[in-house]
Write an enzyme that holds these catalytic residues in place. Structure first.
Site, PDB file in Angstrom:
ATOM      1  N   ASP A 116       8.469  -2.357   5.761  1.00 58.91           N
ATOM      2  CA  ASP A 116       7.221  -3.107   5.633  1.00 58.91           C
ATOM      3  C   ASP A 116       7.325  -4.180   4.557  1.00 58.91           C
ATOM      4  O   ASP A 116       6.818  -5.296   4.733  1.00 58.91           O
ATOM      5  CB  ASP A 116       6.065  -2.152   5.316  1.00 58.91           C
ATOM      6  N   LYS A 130       0.823  -1.208   0.000  1.00 67.50           N
ATOM      7  CA  LYS A 130       0.000   0.000   0.000  1.00 67.50           C
ATOM      8  C   LYS A 130       0.861   1.263   0.000  1.00 67.50           C
ATOM      9  O   LYS A 130       0.433   2.310  -0.498  1.00 67.50           O
ATOM     10  CB  LYS A 130      -0.921   0.002   1.220  1.00 67.50           C
ATOM     11  N   LYS A 131       2.060   1.157   0.559  1.00 69.06           N
ATOM     12  CA  LYS A 131       2.954   2.321   0.596  1.00 69.06           C
ATOM     13  C   LYS A 131       3.639   2.567  -0.737  1.00 69.06           C
ATOM     14  O   LYS A 131       4.393   3.544  -0.871  1.00 69.06           O
ATOM     15  CB  LYS A 131       3.994   2.143   1.703  1.00 69.06           C
ATOM     16  N   LEU A 132       3.431   1.717  -1.714  1.00 69.52           N
ATOM     17  CA  LEU A 132       3.930   1.996  -3.056  1.00 69.52           C
ATOM     18  C   LEU A 132       3.120   3.095  -3.735  1.00 69.52           C
ATOM     19  O   LEU A 132       3.415   3.484  -4.864  1.00 69.52           O
ATOM     20  CB  LEU A 132       3.913   0.719  -3.909  1.00 69.52           C
ATOM     21  N   ASP A 133       2.091   3.577  -3.048  1.00 68.88           N
ATOM     22  CA  ASP A 133       1.311   4.719  -3.520  1.00 68.88           C
ATOM     23  C   ASP A 133       2.243   5.905  -3.775  1.00 68.88           C
ATOM     24  O   ASP A 133       3.199   6.156  -3.029  1.00 68.88           O
ATOM     25  CB  ASP A 133       0.265   5.078  -2.459  1.00 68.88           C
TER      26      ASP A 133
END
Length: 765
Positions: free
Chosen positions: A267, A221-224
């Site tokens: 993460d 999700k942090k690849l946003d």
């Protein structure tokens, strides 16, 4: 020793493959089995996945119960603490406000809270369930008590949802189905047949996979783009925890590389680091450092400590035996079992008859059940389905489209932790009487204690429906409700999130269809954020700025406070028409043009271009600036008086500056500016004293605060249970009892922790 080479973090549990975890259990010559490279790395063979029976056998392979038992105890303890903290036992009466007109936000509209005294009973059930899990006492019943009450409270209020509260419920559900009471439990003392009995491998598989999913999907999700570019949590770089990095890096790079880059890499890699033997020590170190930092950065209750407790799950399951074996022998009566080998269990599948004898054959061979039963297959089916569901649910938003807003789904089950930060600049609730046409306005948040409804269409629908039910009590017939909510997500423009022209009461909403009155996020304007930083960097400390974007055909009605004596609108993109209401004049502005708007009056900004308009308010709080200037003069005067360089006698209204260190000096001040200055100084001194306090004083302050929090929860619970048992006492007695429960530590009354924190955040301080 070759069994130590197989990973304990994999599907394979080590104890079944390492000669009952004892190096002296049998001579090496009796167990000369050679493991292939694949098995050494992953802990199981490829052949274990070639058929259904071999997979069932793998998932039900006997495992040491020690690690699971220790985790069960730690999780139960943390949940016991959490119930009085984040679950809200200590402030349950404020949370549910029994009998008051309150708008609530349950997952299902038919869910309602019980009367307050009965809600306390629900919390008692949850408390004893968590306590039973911790002690391993009546384990299944305790697990059912905990998860039934926990999920009821969880579903009762969507506004309190977050990822770690969801994780607690999942782990509680998993433990209820597992055999966590086989080690260091009261049930083991009551029932010798289960004491120190082996557990099937799927017990560890589910827990390990669950924690892997938490880390890995949080990384995905942090690849946003917002996270990668450093816009999600930019304010964290200023925290004192990152001071060591400031020695070698500027704040901008700390934000980009350490906060966002480091969080992303951790993460994504944490699950893998914990999985393999060679990298596990590094994984435990990094995740422990990470969670210790989070415990100081965020108010997330027991989450950091719960995640710390999950790390040993990836180690060999017999680690508690080896760990506690190092303690003195006289403590063995209270410590977990260290010397006994796990006994066989019918919950496991054994490939062959195994021997528990030592080299001298003092103990006869114990035949172990090898027949595959229905419960073994059900355990394997549950494991597979549960893992598939956990990987699928965070990406199931194409089904529950009604819950999608600018971000997908309800926050709390997608592991998108800290990816989005929001700020709300303007919230207006308008009602219209359906019969008379009268229009009025409501204070944002009326009839509710929550603020999360501003960002979620489903909650806004519930809130509007609730207001529609309450307003007729105030002679407003058939009310229509309109919301005008301006939000900035990840440092973008402030823009509307919902269509302000839609009556939310009559608006259509379905959990399975897209929300038609949701306004689109203007992602095409995201590159402006770089320009924002340049503009903000060019301003002085007394000048503030707000960036606005609006849609064609809409307008922003705004009131400029009299304190903001120098406010102007600057157009960045598009075309706007500014109407000054009192002057009854209109001004058309294009990019690069600006206009000063009067203070103490309303104005409207209409977007008249074909595309969205972008403009910014630049303003100075002249009242605050004048106050700051007066504070500076008073401080300089006070310093001159203290060092003896002030030769002129002070007028009576400034005399309190001489006795500023005395208690109540600000009370004796007659000038309101002097009084506010002295009050500010006293508070700043208290803040400095608290920040410079030693570790012992900080620990004492923390312990006292927690004591009074837990004390209130327990006393209010006792009052509620008494009410259920024998009825309500006289009102005077009940008032005295509640006042006694509300008693706080003497220093807390003077310190006012929260106001201090708030005031320190103001620019003038």
């Amino acid at each position: 020793m070759e069994a130590r080479d197989a990973t304990a973090g994999s599907l394979e549990s080590s104890d079944g493959e390492e000669q009952t975890a004892k190096e002296d259990a049998a001579p090496t010559k009796d167990t000369p089995q050679t493991k292939g490279k694949f098995e050494k790395i992953f802990g199981f063979r490829r052949e274990d996945l070639t058929s259904w029976d071999s997979l069932v056998t793998l998932l039900n392979r006997p495992s040491d119960p020690a690690s699971l038992g220790i985790f069960r105890c730690l999780f139960g303890l943390l949940m016991v603490i959490d119930i009085t903290q984040e679950r809200g036992l200590s402030h349950l009466d404020y949370k549910f406000m029994d009998g008051a007109p309150v708008c609530r936000f349950p997952l299902f509209n038919f869910l309602k809270p019980l009367p307050l005294d009965w809600m306390y009973l629900v919390y008692v059930v949850m408390f004893f369930g968590a306590l039973g899990i911790m002690l391993g006492c009546f384990y299944r019943l305790s697990g059912l008590m905990f998860i039934s009450s926990y999920w009821y409270i969880f579903f009762l209020d969507k506004t309190a949802w977050n990822n770690h509260s969801y994780l607690y419920g999942l782990i509680g559900f998993q433990l209820t189905l597992m055999e966590g009471n086989r080690y260091w439990s009261i049930d083991g003392l009551r029932r010798p047949s289960i004491r120190n009995a082996q557990v099937p491998l799927w017990n560890y598989t589910i827990l390990r996979t669950q924690i892997f999913i938490v880390y890995f999907l949080a990384g995905i999700k942090k690849l946003d783009a917002d996270w990668v570019e450093g816009y999600s949590m930019s304010y964290l770089a200023h925290h004192w925890l990152f001071d060591p990095f400031k020695v070698i890096l500027p704040v901008e790079l700390i934000n980009l590389l350490v906060v966002h880059g480091g969080g992303l890499i951790l993460d994504l890699s944490a699950g893998y680091l914990l999985f393999f033997d060679a990298t596990r020590p590094y994984g435990i170190f990094f995740v422990s450092y990470f969670h210790c930092m989070n415990s100081q950065l965020f108010s997330i209750g027991m989450f950091s400590y719960t995640m710390l407790a999950t790390s040993p799950i990836f180690c060999y399951p017999d680690w508690p035996r080896r760990f506690f074996a190092r303690f003195p022998a006289f403590l063995s009566a209270v410590l977990p079992i260290t010397s006994m080998d796990p006994q066989p269990s019918t919950s496991c599948v054994y490939n062959e008859i195994q021997s528990t004898s030592t080299e001298r054959q003092e103990t006869p061979t114990v035949p172990k059940a090898s027949k595959m039963r229905l419960k073994h297959k059900l355990g394997a089916i549950f494991t597979i389905l549960y893992i598939m569901e956990q990987f699928f649910l965070p990406y199931s938003h194409f089904i529950t489209q009604g819950y999608n807003n600018w971000t997908n789904g309800l926050y709390g089950y997608s592991w998108d932790m800290m990816v989005h930060s929001r700020s709300h600049q303007h919230v207006k609730i308008t009602y219209k009487d359906g019969k008379t046409g009268e229009i009025g306005y409501l204070n944002p948040g009326v009839f509710t204690q929550s603020r999360r409804w501003k960002d979620h269409g489903d909650m806004l629908k519930q809130y509007g429906t609730c207001l529609n039910e309450f307003l007729p009590r105030y002679n407003i017939s058939e009310p229509e409700i309109y919301f005008d909510i301006w939000v900035s997500i990840n440092e973008r423009f402030q823009q509307r999130i919902f269509d302000p022209r839609v009556d939310v009461v009559k608006a259509d909403w379905s959990p399975f269809r897209p929300n038609t009155w949701l306004m689109p996020l203007l992602v095409d304007l995201s590159p402006w954020r770089t320009k924002f930083q340049e503009i903000e960097g060019s301003l002085d400390n007394q000048t503030d700025i707000v960036f606005i974007a609006d849609f064609p055909g809409l307008n922003l009605e705004n009131f400029v406070s009299e304190d903001l004596g120098n406010t102007s609108i600057h157009v960045l993109q598009g075309k706007v028409n500014v109407e000054v209401v009192e002057e009854k004049k209109n001004y058309t502005l294009t990019p690069g043009e600006q206009i000063k708007v009067p203070a103490g009056a309303y104005h409207k900004v209409y977007t008249v271009s074909e595309g969205p308009s972008c403009y910014m308010y630049i303003y100075v709080n002249t009242t605050e600036a004048a106050l700051q200037e007066n504070f500076t003069k008073l401080f300089e005067l006070q310093e001159r008086v203290r060092n003896g360089t002030e030769t002129e006698p002070l007028p009576p209204e400034l005399q309190p500056l001489i006795t500023a260190d005395d208690e109540g000096s600000e009370v004796n001040a007659t000038d309101p500016i002097v009084q506010l200055f002295l009050k500010r100084q006293r508070r700043m001194k208290e803040v400095k004293k608290r920040r410079e306090a030693g570790a012992v004083e900080r620990l004492q302050r923390f312990a006292v605060k927690k004591y009074y929090t837990i004390r209130r929860g327990l006393l209010m619970t006792a009052i509620a249970l008494r009410n259920l048992a024998v009825g309500l006492p006289p009102l005077e007695q009940l008032t005295r009892e509640v006042a006694f429960a509300n008693m706080k530590a003497p220093q807390a009354e003077g310190n006012q922790d929260d106001p201090l924190k708030d005031e320190v955040g103001h620019g003038e301080l």
